[in-house]
Design an enzyme around this catalytic site. Sequence first.
Site, short mmCIF file in Angstrom:
data_model
loop_
_atom_site.label_atom_id
_atom_site.label_comp_id
_atom_site.label_asym_id
_atom_site.label_seq_id
_atom_site.Cartn_x
_atom_site.Cartn_y
_atom_site.Cartn_z
N ASP A 15 31.37 -48.59 -76.16
CA ASP A 15 31.85 -47.48 -75.33
C ASP A 15 31.02 -47.42 -74.07
O ASP A 15 29.78 -47.40 -74.12
CB ASP A 15 31.73 -46.15 -76.09
CG ASP A 15 32.64 -46.09 -77.32
OD1 ASP A 15 33.44 -47.02 -77.50
OD2 ASP A 15 32.54 -45.11 -78.07
N ASP A 136 45.34 -39.98 -81.50
CA ASP A 136 44.11 -39.27 -81.85
C ASP A 136 44.49 -37.96 -82.51
O ASP A 136 45.26 -37.17 -81.95
CB ASP A 136 43.27 -39.01 -80.59
CG ASP A 136 42.94 -40.31 -79.86
OD1 ASP A 136 42.78 -41.33 -80.54
OD2 ASP A 136 42.86 -40.28 -78.62
#
Length: 248
Positions: A15, A136
């Site tokens: 990330d 999500d």
Amino acid sequence: MSFNKDEMLIMPAVDIKDGKCVQLVQGKPGSEMVEIENPEMVASHWEELGAKNIHVIDLSGTIDGETSFNVIKKILNEVSVPIQLGGGIRDIDYAKKLLDLDIERIIIGTMGIEHPETIEELSDEYGSDRIMISLDSKDNKVVIKGWQEKIDKSPTEISQEFKEHGAGSILFTNVDVEGLLGGFYTEPVEELKKSVDLPIVYSGGITTIDDIKKLNESGVEGVVIGSALYKNKIDLTEALKYQKRIVK
């Protein structure tokens, strides 16, 4: 790299935020539990340990709207395994720019949900295998815009729509457990797996080797491991033993 039903790809997460490799708690800015310089070298390290695919998320693009394009190019130059990339892909021109870079697969969230026609256009031009949709989930509802906005549909409800629009796979993240290093719930994964005939990659809350074994048995085609790798809860070499599907 196409998904294989006889395998479950183990994907280390890299990330990116402000030029660094980070791990946030539930995606919240300021909650960094890990910060490492040179994300491209982190990706290279995971490849050296045997990862067949690297999962890259541009948190700067997601949170600040300023993409980490130069860092992404450095990662591509440093590793030879396929990369799937998400975060900050808010318009179709940028999506095409990434695909033209030879990103193996891009992950589309907000744009695909608000403008599903973009999925069709990208799938038609580049092939559905290279277009992954991000679902999500928070409280069993889909969240978008960096997990800040909830829509009134469950992951199973919306997954069928995306298959119709040409998506080739789904990244399913359970935000309720993401980044907490407390394990995950199998039910939402199994429910989604039963509801749609698309490869599913799971992310969120994976903390132990036993979690990876459970996911292998659930039939998902891939697993993203982030915080547990960086906090030494899971050894990647050990995790990679579960890439081959467990036969019950």
